[in-house]
Design a protein around this motif. Structure first.
Motif: not given
Length: 301
Positions: A41-51, A56-60, A160-163, A168-175
């Motif tokens: 779960i932690e490995r999946l969270r880190m991979s999804v968060t980095r992507s 998000l940075a590209v859209g910003s 960008v807004f919905f991303l 944070p929902i991904v972070q919360a559900r993984c936690t």
């Protein structure tokens, strides 16, 4: 055969296969550990968060150019305001991400965010970015309206807004998923030392008081059977008494659970079932609910 001759080594294929079998056994032992789910779960969270952070940075970056075009107008790089306009959109996106990270921490702890101020703040940030990107596309300073640029200036700010909302929902559900896994603590308690009861020395014939014949205990025949009452706590529950239909568990796994209940001398917990069958913890808890009326007093209700 000479004594200094070395023992014959097994063939190379045998040694290679033995090493593979050792690795397979070690992997099997590791896969039975519930801590492996936490690692996945932690490995999946880190991979999804980095992507998501990358996109998000590209859209910003794209929305920042639109906001700068709206604010700078006809200014030139010689004007300090022209340079300051580049920091408006990163400021808006940073505030949005900070608020959403706080929401993720609250959601992971089961706290609902029911404040209207938080909702209005997020809408204001989205609306500001959207308006400042759409206006330059609708009224360009040079040339006509480009449908592609107009669609991009509408789509990217919303994306960008919905991303930022999903992150944070991904972070919360993984936690939540990581905290739902129960780890069993190793049994490190040392066994209690055996206490020896001193045996009293046999009394001499002179110290033994005489027992009257009228109160003497009746002799017990060595051939007389001794009746013992069965202790209901030591009775084992038959494996067929466990009803597991309707839970969506395969038949082979149901038989494994029934055998676990039949072989266990104590009450079976959800952790025991999860370690034996690799079932998810909520389903294991439902199995324990089925077993509770069976294992509470040793009789099926």
């Amino acid at each position: 055969m000479r004594p200094d001759t070395k023992a014959a080594r097994p063939p190379r294929q045998v040694r290679k296969l033995s090493r593979r079998l050792d690795v397979a056994r070690q992997l099997h032992d590791l896969e039975q550990d519930a801590a492996l789910d936490i690692v996945d779960i932690e490995r999946l969270r880190m991979s999804v968060t980095r992507s998501m952070w990358f996109f998000l940075a590209v859209g910003s970056v794209f929305t920042t150019t639109g906001v700068h075009d709206f604010l700078a107008g006809d200014l030139t790089p010689a004007d300090p305001v022209w340079w300051g306009c580049w920091g408006v959109e990163p400021c808006l996106v940073g505030i949005l991400i900070t608020v959403l990270r706080w929401e993720a921490a609250m959601i992971a702890r089961g706290i609902d965010i029911d404040s209207r101020a938080v909702d209005w703040l997020k809408r204001f940030l989205l609306g500001s970015t959207l308006v400042m990107n759409v206006v330059p596309a609708l009224w360009p300073r040079e040339g006509g309206i480009s449908a592609g640029m107009l669609a991009a200036h509408i789509m990217v700010p919303v994306l960008v807004f919905f991303l930022a909302e999903v992150m944070p929902i991904v972070q919360a559900r993984c936690t939540q998923a990581r905290r739902a896994i129960t780890l069993t603590a190793p049994d490190t308690a040392a066994p209690a030392p055996a206490t020896t009861v001193p045996t009293p020395a046999p009394a001499s014939p002179a110290e033994v008081p005489a027992t009257p014949a009228s109160v003497a205990a009746p002799p017990v025949s060595p051939l007389a059977p001794v009746e013992r009452l069965a202790d209901p706590r030591t009775q084992t529950v038959p494996a067929a008494a466990v009803e597991l239909d309707g839970l969506g568990i395969p038949v082979a796994m149901q038989a494994q659970i029934r055998q676990l209940v039949a072989d266990s001398a104590t009450a079976v917990t959800a952790v025991d079932i999860q370690r034996a069958t690799r079932l998810p913890l909520p389903i294991a808890a439902r199995v324990v609910d089925r077993l509770t009326p069976v294992t509470a007093n040793g009789y099926a209700h």
